[in-house]
Write a protein that holds these residues in place. Sequence first.
Motif, PDB file in Angstrom:
ATOM      1  N   LYS A  85    -108.213  26.354 -85.299  1.00 15.02           N
ATOM      2  CA  LYS A  85    -107.495  26.781 -86.506  1.00 15.02           C
ATOM      3  C   LYS A  85    -106.159  26.058 -86.625  1.00 15.02           C
ATOM      4  O   LYS A  85    -105.414  25.929 -85.662  1.00 15.02           O
ATOM      5  N   LEU A  86    -105.887  25.594 -87.839  1.00 18.04           N
ATOM      6  CA  LEU A  86    -104.605  24.985 -88.188  1.00 18.04           C
ATOM      7  C   LEU A  86    -104.052  25.665 -89.431  1.00 18.04           C
ATOM      8  O   LEU A  86    -104.784  26.353 -90.155  1.00 18.04           O
ATOM      9  N   LEU A  87    -102.756  25.462 -89.674  1.00 17.33           N
ATOM     10  CA  LEU A  87    -102.137  25.989 -90.885  1.00 17.33           C
ATOM     11  C   LEU A  87    -101.379  24.858 -91.588  1.00 17.33           C
ATOM     12  O   LEU A  87    -100.146  24.770 -91.509  1.00 17.33           O
ATOM     13  N   PRO A  88    -102.100  23.964 -92.284  1.00 17.74           N
ATOM     14  CA  PRO A  88    -101.408  22.932 -93.049  1.00 17.74           C
ATOM     15  C   PRO A  88    -100.550  23.572 -94.135  1.00 17.74           C
ATOM     16  O   PRO A  88    -100.993  24.451 -94.871  1.00 17.74           O
ATOM     17  N   SER A  89     -99.303  23.108 -94.222  1.00 16.76           N
ATOM     18  CA  SER A  89     -98.302  23.736 -95.082  1.00 16.76           C
ATOM     19  C   SER A  89     -97.649  22.670 -95.966  1.00 16.76           C
ATOM     20  O   SER A  89     -97.546  21.509 -95.565  1.00 16.76           O
ATOM     21  N   PHE A  90     -97.193  23.093 -97.136  1.00 13.66           N
ATOM     22  CA  PHE A  90     -96.693  22.140 -98.125  1.00 13.66           C
ATOM     23  C   PHE A  90     -95.393  22.652 -98.730  1.00 13.66           C
ATOM     24  O   PHE A  90     -95.349  23.732 -99.326  1.00 13.66           O
ATOM     25  N   PHE A  91     -94.335  21.881 -98.544  1.00 11.46           N
ATOM     26  CA  PHE A  91     -93.065  22.140 -99.221  1.00 11.46           C
ATOM     27  C   PHE A  91     -93.049  21.246-100.459  1.00 11.46           C
ATOM     28  O   PHE A  91     -93.209  20.025-100.366  1.00 11.46           O
ATOM     29  N   SER A 126     -90.686  23.515 -86.526  1.00 10.75           N
ATOM     30  CA  SER A 126     -90.123  24.511 -85.609  1.00 10.75           C
ATOM     31  C   SER A 126     -90.404  24.169 -84.151  1.00 10.75           C
ATOM     32  O   SER A 126     -90.025  24.931 -83.255  1.00 10.75           O
ATOM     33  N   TRP A 127     -91.059  23.030 -83.914  1.00 13.59           N
ATOM     34  CA  TRP A 127     -91.445  22.671 -82.551  1.00 13.59           C
ATOM     35  C   TRP A 127     -90.214  22.509 -81.644  1.00 13.59           C
ATOM     36  O   TRP A 127     -89.248  21.840 -82.000  1.00 13.59           O
ATOM     37  N   GLY A 128     -90.283  23.161 -80.501  1.00 12.16           N
ATOM     38  CA  GLY A 128     -89.204  23.041 -79.532  1.00 12.16           C
ATOM     39  C   GLY A 128     -88.056  24.006 -79.745  1.00 12.16           C
ATOM     40  O   GLY A 128     -87.143  24.084 -78.912  1.00 12.16           O
ATOM     41  N   THR A 129     -88.078  24.733 -80.849  1.00 15.44           N
ATOM     42  CA  THR A 129     -87.028  25.734 -81.101  1.00 15.44           C
ATOM     43  C   THR A 129     -87.686  27.105 -81.303  1.00 15.44           C
ATOM     44  O   THR A 129     -87.736  27.910 -80.378  1.00 15.44           O
ATOM     45  N   LYS A 130     -88.200  27.352 -82.487  1.00 16.93           N
ATOM     46  CA  LYS A 130     -88.872  28.620 -82.769  1.00 16.93           C
ATOM     47  C   LYS A 130     -90.271  28.652 -82.152  1.00 16.93           C
ATOM     48  O   LYS A 130     -90.812  29.729 -81.858  1.00 16.93           O
ATOM     49  N   HIS A 131     -90.864  27.492 -81.958  1.00 16.09           N
ATOM     50  CA  HIS A 131     -92.261  27.435 -81.544  1.00 16.09           C
ATOM     51  C   HIS A 131     -92.478  26.330 -80.514  1.00 16.09           C
ATOM     52  O   HIS A 131     -91.967  25.220 -80.660  1.00 16.09           O
ATOM     53  N   TYR A 132     -93.248  26.664 -79.455  1.00 16.14           N
ATOM     54  CA  TYR A 132     -93.598  25.657 -78.459  1.00 16.14           C
ATOM     55  C   TYR A 132     -94.831  26.129 -77.692  1.00 16.14           C
ATOM     56  O   TYR A 132     -94.965  27.315 -77.373  1.00 16.14           O
ATOM     57  N   ASP A 140     -90.498  34.426 -89.508  1.00 17.35           N
ATOM     58  CA  ASP A 140     -91.571  34.058 -88.602  1.00 17.35           C
ATOM     59  C   ASP A 140     -91.632  32.538 -88.493  1.00 17.35           C
ATOM     60  O   ASP A 140     -90.846  31.829 -89.134  1.00 17.35           O
ATOM     61  N   THR A 141     -92.513  32.017 -87.691  1.00 12.28           N
ATOM     62  CA  THR A 141     -92.556  30.570 -87.490  1.00 12.28           C
ATOM     63  C   THR A 141     -92.883  29.830 -88.775  1.00 12.28           C
ATOM     64  O   THR A 141     -92.401  28.722 -89.012  1.00 12.28           O
ATOM     65  N   ARG A 142     -93.711  30.461 -89.637  1.00 11.06           N
ATOM     66  CA  ARG A 142     -94.086  29.818 -90.904  1.00 11.06           C
ATOM     67  C   ARG A 142     -92.880  29.619 -91.809  1.00 11.06           C
ATOM     68  O   ARG A 142     -92.642  28.525 -92.338  1.00 11.06           O
ATOM     69  N   MET A 143     -92.085  30.669 -91.964  1.00 13.61           N
ATOM     70  CA  MET A 143     -90.926  30.558 -92.848  1.00 13.61           C
ATOM     71  C   MET A 143     -89.784  29.781 -92.187  1.00 13.61           C
ATOM     72  O   MET A 143     -89.033  29.076 -92.875  1.00 13.61           O
ATOM     73  N   PHE A 144     -89.670  29.882 -90.888  1.00 17.74           N
ATOM     74  CA  PHE A 144     -88.670  29.080 -90.167  1.00 17.74           C
ATOM     75  C   PHE A 144     -88.922  27.597 -90.436  1.00 17.74           C
ATOM     76  O   PHE A 144     -87.997  26.835 -90.761  1.00 17.74           O
ATOM     77  N   ALA A 145     -90.174  27.166 -90.291  1.00 13.66           N
ATOM     78  CA  ALA A 145     -90.516  25.759 -90.516  1.00 13.66           C
ATOM     79  C   ALA A 145     -90.186  25.335 -91.943  1.00 13.66           C
ATOM     80  O   ALA A 145     -89.657  24.240 -92.177  1.00 13.66           O
ATOM     81  N   ALA A 146     -90.491  26.201 -92.894  1.00 12.78           N
ATOM     82  CA  ALA A 146     -90.219  25.867 -94.296  1.00 12.78           C
ATOM     83  C   ALA A 146     -88.722  25.710 -94.546  1.00 12.78           C
ATOM     84  O   ALA A 146     -88.294  24.814 -95.292  1.00 12.78           O
ATOM     85  N   ARG A 147     -87.914  26.576 -93.946  1.00 12.18           N
ATOM     86  CA  ARG A 147     -86.464  26.489 -94.140  1.00 12.18           C
ATOM     87  C   ARG A 147     -85.893  25.209 -93.516  1.00 12.18           C
ATOM     88  O   ARG A 147     -84.929  24.641 -94.019  1.00 12.18           O
ATOM     89  N   VAL A 148     -86.497  24.771 -92.421  1.00  6.30           N
ATOM     90  CA  VAL A 148     -86.070  23.510 -91.823  1.00  6.30           C
ATOM     91  C   VAL A 148     -86.365  22.352 -92.772  1.00  6.30           C
ATOM     92  O   VAL A 148     -85.501  21.488 -93.009  1.00  6.30           O
ATOM     93  N   VAL A 149     -87.556  22.329 -93.342  1.00  8.45           N
ATOM     94  CA  VAL A 149     -87.906  21.250 -94.280  1.00  8.45           C
ATOM     95  C   VAL A 149     -87.004  21.300 -95.505  1.00  8.45           C
ATOM     96  O   VAL A 149     -86.538  20.270 -96.004  1.00  8.45           O
TER      97      VAL A 149
END
Length: 549
Positions: A225-231, A491-497, A392-401
Amino acid sequence: MVSNREEILSMTNELVAVESVVNTKGEMEIADFLNKKIASLPYFQQHPSFVVKSQTIQDEVERYNVLAFVKGTKTKSNKTVILMGHLDTVGIDDYAHLKDIACKPNELMQALQDESLPELVKSQLKSGEWHFGRGALDMKCGVASHFSLLKYYSEHPEELAGNLLLLAECDEEDSSHGVLSALKDLKRLRDEQNFDYIALINSDFVAPRFEGDENRYIYKGSIGKLLPSFFITGHETHAGSAFEGLDPNFLAAELTRQISYNPDLVDDAFGEFPAPPVSLKQTDFKPSYTIQTALSAYVYYNFFIQSWSPKDVLEKMKEQADIAFDNALNTLTQRHRTFCERSGESYRELPWKKRVFIYEEMKELLEKEHGEAFINHMKEFKEKLLQDKSLDTRMFAARVVEEEWKWMTNKSPAIIIFYSSIYSPCVEVTGKNEKEQKLLAALEQSVDEIQPTYEYPIVIRNFFPYVCDMSFMAMSDDEEGIQAVCENNPSWGTKHYVNYQDIRDINVPSINIGPYGYDAHNKYERMELTFSTEIVPEITNGVIKRLLG
């Protein structure tokens, strides 16, 4: 018969009675309950170090796994079979006015008698052959089955030529902190006890694949399972001048139309077809109402894989984003022209051009253009963002982008593709080595032995289709595939690893023999008693005996 229906059903009810919703204190409570239950058995009173309650690591929530093992005395052997199951459940809010008894099966089934129920649910409830309650199916009956086998062999270690290890893990329903932490414990036990992990038997739920399907399924391996995401960025405008901007929601809608339910994006293998991608979130980032269009939007999709790598999926997602962007611009141009013809306004060509980036492409561009200033800013931004526990990791990643986008010199509309959640690798068990060959032979022989005593077909398939933590017990991805995950998750290495090397270090062939039922994650969650409490432990024990007999 090493176990019995009444014993497993009783243990199931005890486990269900502990409300262990993921990310709540219930995960601590159920680990404590199971740990004490195992520790009270005579074998573990004699060997107290053979059971351990182990806290998860790198986790924002306090919760625990429970591990316990029996050492066989039939002959000296390091061969070890792992029995795995998860203790957490999804929430109970869907039970509405029955919420207070969602974890009390007998009271719940009595109350359901007075409810207006779908015909199938009603008939199964009346039959007395089905058991209801949150977690009964997913997957506390499976844990109860495993417990009964551990208990039996703790009383009869002379029947084992090897070791039996129970892993009851937390956080399966969210971020898999349980199994990822347990990998460390499994490696420690392997080194301390000289265990040789030859097979893993998970006991997550199985269900009909289509209406009228009477097969009971066993799975060798698991889907990935993957979660491809789009900003998605647009160009804001007043709603009264709609064609002067580009609404990112318009692009997001076209992207979802292109990707969701698309059969061309189904990764079939061995004649098996997982569900197609589907949107799990679609939103824009406007904090409140204004008459201005949004600046940006965000959408992500569930994506199952059986043979494709994370790198393959990124490339396929870029192709789909290209198509969606083109389609959106073509539709917009057509509608603009038609509007001008009807309104009498003069037509002018719209300025928007397609722009699609894979995340690492955009990041490389920004680092090249802005250097250390950008790198240091983003490091500080992520550290500050980590303080917001609501993300969560999903929204954290989006805020980084979103923050990185601010550094782009050219801010014309674009789609940025990335991963925003944990990658659950696909697991294949095909007989590619001796351990897999022996496990498959043991499974097939055990099913053949039981089938004549059971009225419904027991069918073995290749991929557990609902996502489970077997994904973190073996891995076939090459380094390029894993790097695609690491480099494209903001979020790799910060929120998620995830330490994927831990998975490679264990790398044990895995199968799933679990309780059968309907409506997991639903208020009518229920399991069929005969298969779940009789057939499952018998087949599981058949595999154990053939591997460790």
